[in-house]
Scaffold this active site. Sequence first.
Site, short mmCIF file in Angstrom:
data_model
loop_
_atom_site.label_atom_id
_atom_site.label_comp_id
_atom_site.label_asym_id
_atom_site.label_seq_id
_atom_site.Cartn_x
_atom_site.Cartn_y
_atom_site.Cartn_z
N TYR A 56 -14.68 4.29 10.40
CA TYR A 56 -13.25 4.07 10.16
C TYR A 56 -12.44 4.45 11.41
CZ TYR A 56 -8.48 5.24 8.76
OH TYR A 56 -7.11 5.34 8.72
N LYS A 76 -10.07 2.16 14.20
CA LYS A 76 -8.68 2.45 14.61
C LYS A 76 -8.59 2.52 16.13
CE LYS A 76 -6.64 2.32 10.89
NZ LYS A 76 -5.49 1.48 10.64
N SER A 85 -4.44 6.72 13.41
CA SER A 85 -4.74 7.93 12.65
C SER A 85 -5.20 9.04 13.57
CB SER A 85 -5.87 7.59 11.68
OG SER A 85 -6.41 8.76 11.14
N GLY A 89 0.83 -1.21 0.00
CA GLY A 89 0.00 0.00 0.00
C GLY A 89 0.86 1.26 0.00
N TYR A 90 0.19 2.38 0.06
CA TYR A 90 0.87 3.68 -0.06
C TYR A 90 1.95 3.86 1.02
CZ TYR A 90 1.25 8.81 0.20
OH TYR A 90 1.71 10.09 0.26
N ASP A 137 0.25 -8.91 1.80
CA ASP A 137 -0.83 -8.03 1.36
C ASP A 137 -1.81 -8.87 0.56
OD1 ASP A 137 -0.67 -4.60 0.88
OD2 ASP A 137 -2.30 -5.77 -0.01
#
Length: 333
Positions: A148, A152, A124, A10-11, A31
């Site tokens: 979301y 987290k 996050s 991922g990023y 992944d």
Amino acid sequence: MNILLTGGTGYIGSHAAIALKEAGHNIVIQDNFSNSSPLVLNRLALILGEEVPFIEGDIRNTNLVKAILQEFSVDAVMHFAGLKSVGESVLEPLKYYENNVLGSLSLLRAMKESNVKKIVFSSSATVYGIPRYLPINEAHPLKPVNPYGRTKLQVEQILEDEAECDALLKVVNLRYFNPVGAHKSGLIGEEPRGMPNNLMPFIARVAGGKLKELHIYGDDYDTFDGTGVRDYIHVMDLAEGHVAALNYLPHSSGFETFNLGTGDGCSVLQMIEVYRKASGREIPFRIVGRRQGDISSCYAAPNKANQILLWSAKLSLFEMCMSSWSFQEQLVN
Ligand code: NAD
Ligand code: UDP
């Protein structure tokens, strides 16, 4: 150390992979490609000059994770795997709880049964919810306002409980602010599927001529130019934050949280201007109404990470935009 990167194609994981290799660590990536492409592995091999060990699969497959931990003698896990779209999480909360919370439980179970005692978690700034004060430090109340963010926070709580009962478990919980930009090679970067939701990839596509104009969601916020303010951090600075977290892990008292941000706020209009200069392209935009759920300003107090992890963000907004543009140009050509 031998490090497993879940979600490592991922990023953020792919950029962290480079920083970890450059710091002399061995890595293995797992992944399921739910939000990434196998091409990233070719790009990483080009950048690093060697193939990166990779296992395709879902972290909810506990036996597979156990097999990887054992085969690669993993010392520490960097847990990037997760779904991250706020909007999608509102429409499909179960998908988010199943992937992010059950996925993390499965990973922790595999770690426990394989005696792996170190983990760095990708959390996050979303867990803070609506800022009650700025800059936001780690003691700020936790009140996420979407599913979301709640996934987290739940994973943070699970990690904290587990560290409480297992004195050997060391957890570094990293709360990222707004990661943007790309590796200087321009070979890897942020490439969302479909229409981008976030500012930077949207600007990149407008600059690259793939989208006609940017919609600015409101210019009547209580900020110096009326547009929303965020703490954008270069993804390579974030990647270096992971190397610092890894170095700190053995000294961690159990579960410890750090904000990773620059401490500076940047408005939407400022970002457009810097991107225009970095890319040499015009960025047409139009002011539209506010986006539902958006906040006016959000930026970090990164002092704890500066002092304890001995890490600080170094790269400028211009470097964030330049690297994003190099990646975008490579996609356009
Ligand atoms: P990303 O979607 O680019 O990368 C996540 C990777 O995890 C993807 O490659 C995806 O295929 C993989 N994945 C997802 N679920 C999986 C599963 N069950 N099993 C195996 N692989 C799985 O996202 P990113 O921007 O690199 O974010 C990485 C982490 O950082 C995420 O946990 C995200 O919530 C968190 N984070 C991201 C941001 C941001 O703005 N990008 C900000 C704060 C926190
Ligand atoms: N934004 C915007 N147009 C877009 C995307 C984002 O004006 O197409 C604004 C958004 O209102 C916010 C800032 O850019 O003020 C950052 O938004 P992003 O979604 O990137 O980050 P987040 O709001 O999740 O911190």
